[in-house]
Write an enzyme that holds these catalytic residues in place. Structure first.
Site, PDB file in Angstrom:
ATOM      1  N   CYS A  14      37.675 121.903  89.844  1.00 12.27           N
ATOM      2  CA  CYS A  14      37.775 121.239  91.181  1.00 12.27           C
ATOM      3  C   CYS A  14      36.485 120.411  91.239  1.00 12.27           C
ATOM      4  CB  CYS A  14      37.924 122.092  92.365  1.00 12.27           C
ATOM      5  SG  CYS A  14      39.408 123.211  92.300  1.00 12.27           S
ATOM      6  N   GLY A  43      39.867 117.575  88.865  1.00  9.03           N
ATOM      7  CA  GLY A  43      41.284 118.038  89.310  1.00  9.03           C
ATOM      8  C   GLY A  43      42.224 116.932  89.638  1.00  9.03           C
ATOM      9  N   ASN A 117      34.320 124.671  94.905  1.00  4.79           N
ATOM     10  CA  ASN A 117      34.515 124.506  93.598  1.00  4.79           C
ATOM     11  C   ASN A 117      33.978 126.029  93.105  1.00  4.79           C
ATOM     12  OD1 ASN A 117      32.739 123.093  90.726  1.00  4.79           O
ATOM     13  ND2 ASN A 117      34.815 123.861  90.805  1.00  4.79           N
ATOM     14  N   GLY A 118      35.057 126.546  92.338  1.00  2.29           N
ATOM     15  CA  GLY A 118      34.552 127.857  91.701  1.00  2.29           C
ATOM     16  C   GLY A 118      35.864 129.054  92.003  1.00  2.29           C
ATOM     17  N   TYR A 268      33.069 120.252  77.884  1.00  2.00           N
ATOM     18  CA  TYR A 268      34.314 119.616  78.157  1.00  2.00           C
ATOM     19  C   TYR A 268      34.477 118.968  79.753  1.00  2.00           C
ATOM     20  CZ  TYR A 268      39.508 118.847  78.603  1.00  2.00           C
ATOM     21  OH  TYR A 268      40.510 118.594  79.001  1.00  2.00           O
ATOM     22  N   CYS A 408      38.213 132.878  81.474  1.00  2.00           N
ATOM     23  CA  CYS A 408      37.264 132.863  82.422  1.00  2.00           C
ATOM     24  C   CYS A 408      37.945 133.190  83.935  1.00  2.00           C
ATOM     25  CB  CYS A 408      36.776 131.343  82.550  1.00  2.00           C
ATOM     26  SG  CYS A 408      35.682 131.055  83.851  1.00  2.00           S
ATOM     27  N   CYS A 462      33.427 132.910  77.921  1.00  2.00           N
ATOM     28  CA  CYS A 462      34.754 132.576  77.300  1.00  2.00           C
ATOM     29  C   CYS A 462      34.662 132.552  75.827  1.00  2.00           C
ATOM     30  CB  CYS A 462      35.072 131.213  77.639  1.00  2.00           C
ATOM     31  SG  CYS A 462      33.915 129.991  77.586  1.00  2.00           S
TER      32      CYS A 462
END
Length: 485
Positions: A14, A43, A117-118, A268, A408, A462
């Site tokens: 996000c 997002g 965000n999170g 990414y 994740c 990850c």
């Protein structure tokens, strides 16, 4: 029938944006719209803006892209000189307008909007506790848990004051665990907070004497705001009529023993023109390619990227290997998240709608194709076959990150571990599955060598399975290794 053409990529998280220019400007919503446009890559599911004129909160949220949701008429109704905005891809909570953010409510402390965000790893436990105590939830996002905790906070300051807001935020966030960069808007102030380990980015900027908060520096660039600094992990910043002030979020707690900044942001998520954790994202990705060429050299005629995120790494690989670089795959920028299939039998055309091989560059060539990651392996397999169909004699796949083998829980929507191809297959087996002549991943040590930073400053669960925060176990998850604090 719809088909997700990005099925083999980690889903974006996000993005949040906030500006405090109350009394100085009436264009806070317009600036927020532009900031969200620059954060659209984080997002694409929903977006929202909440503004204030110092008395009232004005709210607009909807499903879709920023440019489709906000037109001149909508923005004109979002009055005032302060605003917060949000772009969302769901990590916790489903795809529905009720989960779009910022969430805006009225509680004992007055009107408030929250953008997050999170991901909160103890959200389910807190929600059960709150529901047992009588709380009623209208959405399925973990951010609503924070809203209920705000409502139950009892700071010493008088309701409606900035100090009441700050005290409520401290008490609410004191109950949660996980990743968060959050913005809270009231008619009196914006409060920004970043979790003590700093999983998700948050930066501070200045626009003509007014303060701006955003997930990435690209949002500052678009509105011509000056980048000031990162909001530090465990920092709370207050923007109000008196300007900016900074405090520790939890002054009675010791600092986190280590940081957990998401390394996948560099790989990414972030835009390549952002400055992230003190480094240019573009330069770091190019350095990934340089290191990858050293670790996995190959004789070839041309290096091509999987656009767009693979471009900087492919340039670094090509320069180091002394192999010509070319854009052998062309991306369509007009394909949405889904498309309508004429019939089931051509579902495999999904990748071809997004990417097309340049036959004249690839025919008769030994090709190195550079991508940022492999998740399920399905898209990589289709890309390799597309390059072969264009006439390549060899296809060597190089990945500018380590194998993604663990999900994740800190704000990225990843598949389950069983769906991650690297969790159950060796590199040689993955190479066979994607039909590549060879496959090379960047090593974990090489990743940090390219970043030029210590591993203790980042979260790489990850890749390593070493989770920095414990969370309730769920079914179908393998046992976890926990490290750090």
């Amino acid at each position: 029938m719809g088909y997700d053409v990005d099925c083999d990529k980690m889903k974006d998280e996000c993005g949040v944006f906030g500006i405090w220019a109350l009394g100085q400007s009436e264009e806070a919503a317009n600036f927020t719209y532009l900031g969200l446009h620059a954060l659209q890559h984080r997002g694409q599911e929903s977006a929202g803006i909440v503004s204030t004129d110092g008395e009232t909160l004005y709210v607009h949220r909807a499903m879709g892209l920023v440019a489709d949701i906000f037109d001149a008429g909508v923005l004109a109704k979002l009055k005032g000189g302060a605003a917060v905005g949000h772009v969302r891809y769901s990590t916790t909570g489903g795809s529905h307008v009720k989960n779009a953010q910022p969430l805006a409510v009225q509680y004992a402390g007055g009107p408030i909007a929250v953008a997050h965000n999170g991901n909160l790893v103890n959200a389910e436990a807190l929600r059960s506790e709150l529901e047992a105590a009588g709380s009623i939830f209208t959405a399925s996002t973990d951010t609503e848990v924070v809203v209920h905790l705000l409502a139950r906070a009892h700071p010493a300051a008088a309701p409606g004051t900035v100090e009441h807001l700050v005290g409520s935020v401290r008490q609410a966030l004191g109950r949660v665990s996980g990743a968060y960069s959050m913005l809270f808007l009231t008619p009196k102030a914006i409060v920004g907070a970043r979790d003590p380990m700093g999983f998700r980015p948050l930066v501070l900027g200045r626009l003509k004497g007014n303060w701006v908060l955003a997930s990435e520096t690209t949002a500052l660039d678009l509105i011509e705001a000056e980048y000031v600094r990162e909001v530090e992990p465990g920092e709370l910043v207050v923007l109000d009529a008196s300007g900016l002030r900074s405090e520790r979020l939890f002054p009675d707690r010791p600092p986190a023993p280590r940081l957990g900044r998401c390394v996948f942001e560099h790989i990414y998520f972030a835009r390549p023109d952002s400055v992230l954790f003190g480094r240019s994202v573009y330069e770091v990705r190019q350095a990934f390619g340089t290191q990858l060429a050293k670790e996995h050299p190959v004789e070839a005629d041309v290096v091509i990227p999987v656009p767009d995120s693979g471009v900087p790494a492919a340039i670094g690989f090509a320069e180091t290997a002394g192999i010509p670089f070319a854009m052998g795959l062309v991306r369509s920028h007009y394909i949405g998240r889904t498309f309508i299939e004429p019939q089931q039998s051509i579902r495999h055309f999904g990748v071809k709608l997004k990417l097309n091989a340049v036959r004249g560059l690839l025919k008769g060539k030994r090709v190195v194709v550079v991508d940022d990651s492999v998740v399920r392996g399905t898209t990589s397999r289709k890309i390799v076959k597309m390059i072969r169909a264009a006439g390549a004699t060899e296809v060597h796949l190089r990945i500018s990150s380590p194998p993604t083998a663990w999900p994740c829980y800190y704000g990225i929507d990843t598949p389950t571990r069983q769906e991650l191809i690297a969790s159950t297959h060796s590199t040689a087996e993955i190479a066979t599955y994607v039909t590549a002549d060879s496959l090379g991943y960047l090593s974990l040590d090489g990743l940090y060598a390219a970043i030029g930073a210590e591993r203790t400053g980042f979260c790489d669960a990850c890749f390593s399975g070493q989770y920095l925060l414990e969370f309730p176990r769920r079914q179908n998850h393998a046992p976890l290794r926990l490290v750090g604090g």
